[in-house]
Scaffold this active site. Structure first.
Site, short mmCIF file in Angstrom:
data_model
loop_
_atom_site.label_atom_id
_atom_site.label_comp_id
_atom_site.label_asym_id
_atom_site.label_seq_id
_atom_site.Cartn_x
_atom_site.Cartn_y
_atom_site.Cartn_z
N GLU A 279 0.73 0.32 2.25
CA GLU A 279 0.20 -0.91 1.67
C GLU A 279 0.08 -2.04 2.70
O GLU A 279 -0.87 -2.82 2.66
CB GLU A 279 1.11 -1.36 0.53
CG GLU A 279 0.61 -2.56 -0.26
CD GLU A 279 1.54 -2.89 -1.42
OE1 GLU A 279 1.82 -4.08 -1.61
OE2 GLU A 279 1.98 -1.95 -2.11
N ASP A 280 1.03 -2.11 3.64
CA ASP A 280 1.14 -3.29 4.50
C ASP A 280 0.91 -3.05 5.99
O ASP A 280 1.03 -3.98 6.78
CB ASP A 280 2.53 -3.93 4.33
CG ASP A 280 2.74 -4.51 2.94
OD1 ASP A 280 1.74 -4.80 2.26
OD2 ASP A 280 3.90 -4.64 2.53
#
Length: 202
Positions: A62-63
């Site tokens: 996600e990051d």
């Protein structure tokens, strides 16, 4: 020949690399501190190595530039499924926070109980930081998290783990409520001070 790293040490090394210079928003700690905290919390309740490895990696897709395919190639299908389950689904540009979090809540709802256990650990780690450092935002965050907890509560997750997370959220709510009371009191005292100074000046 150098000794191969065990899966948890390898996960910490790879997650540290992928997260790079990222910092935690409120504490300015290296980002890796958070997934390690999640893993250490879960280790109190399980010896499931895949769960602990996925806890360390839970934000990388996600990051960071890491892909789920890279995670699977290095750590295997089981870990990759858990990491995928923790990642927020992609949403159209312009989707507001409320809609995005509702989509994520429904995504978590259909994941396996081991993914939900990692999410409980994530909530445990995040809640205290947000409540202490950003009580105004915590009002929004805690309402979202309560809905998430209600959706992912699963009897296969250790009872004590679930109870600890729920108590953490309750304490955070009490802290935020007291913060709001104090904020109103400070504002009232400030108004009284202003009025008093005005009267003295007349």
């Amino acid at each position: 020949m150098s000794k191969a790293l065990d899966p948890i040490s390898l996960a910490i090394a790879k997650a540290s690399w992928w997260h790079g210079e990222q910092k935690r928003k409120y504490t300015n700690d290296d980002y890796i501190v958070h997934p390690i905290e999640v893993m250490n919390f879960l280790a109190l309740f399980t010896q499931d190595e895949a769960v602990m490895v996925a806890a360390i990696l839970h934000d990388v897709v996600e990051d960071t530039p890491a892909t789920i395919e890279e995670v699977e190639a290095i750590f295997g299908e089981d870990v990759a499924k858990l990491v995928f389950g923790m990642a927020e689904p992609e949403v159209p540009a312009g989707t507001n926070r409320g809609e995005r979090k509702e989509i994520y809540r429904r995504h978590l709802e259909v994941q396996c109980w081991r993914t939900k256990m990692i999410k409980f650990g994530d909530i445990y780690s995040n809640t205290k930081d947000i409540a202490m450092h950003d009580p105004d935002f915590a009002v929004v965050y805690l309402a979202e998290i309560q809905r998430t907890i209600n959706s992912i509560d699963d009897n296969r997750i250790p009872l004590l783990l679930r109870q600890m997370v729920k108590e953490q959220v309750k304490l955070a709510k009490l802290y935020v409520d007291q913060f709001k009371v104090n904020k109103k009191l400070v504002k009232k005292l400030s108004n009284i001070r202003t009025i008093t100074e005005t009267i003295k000046g007349e």
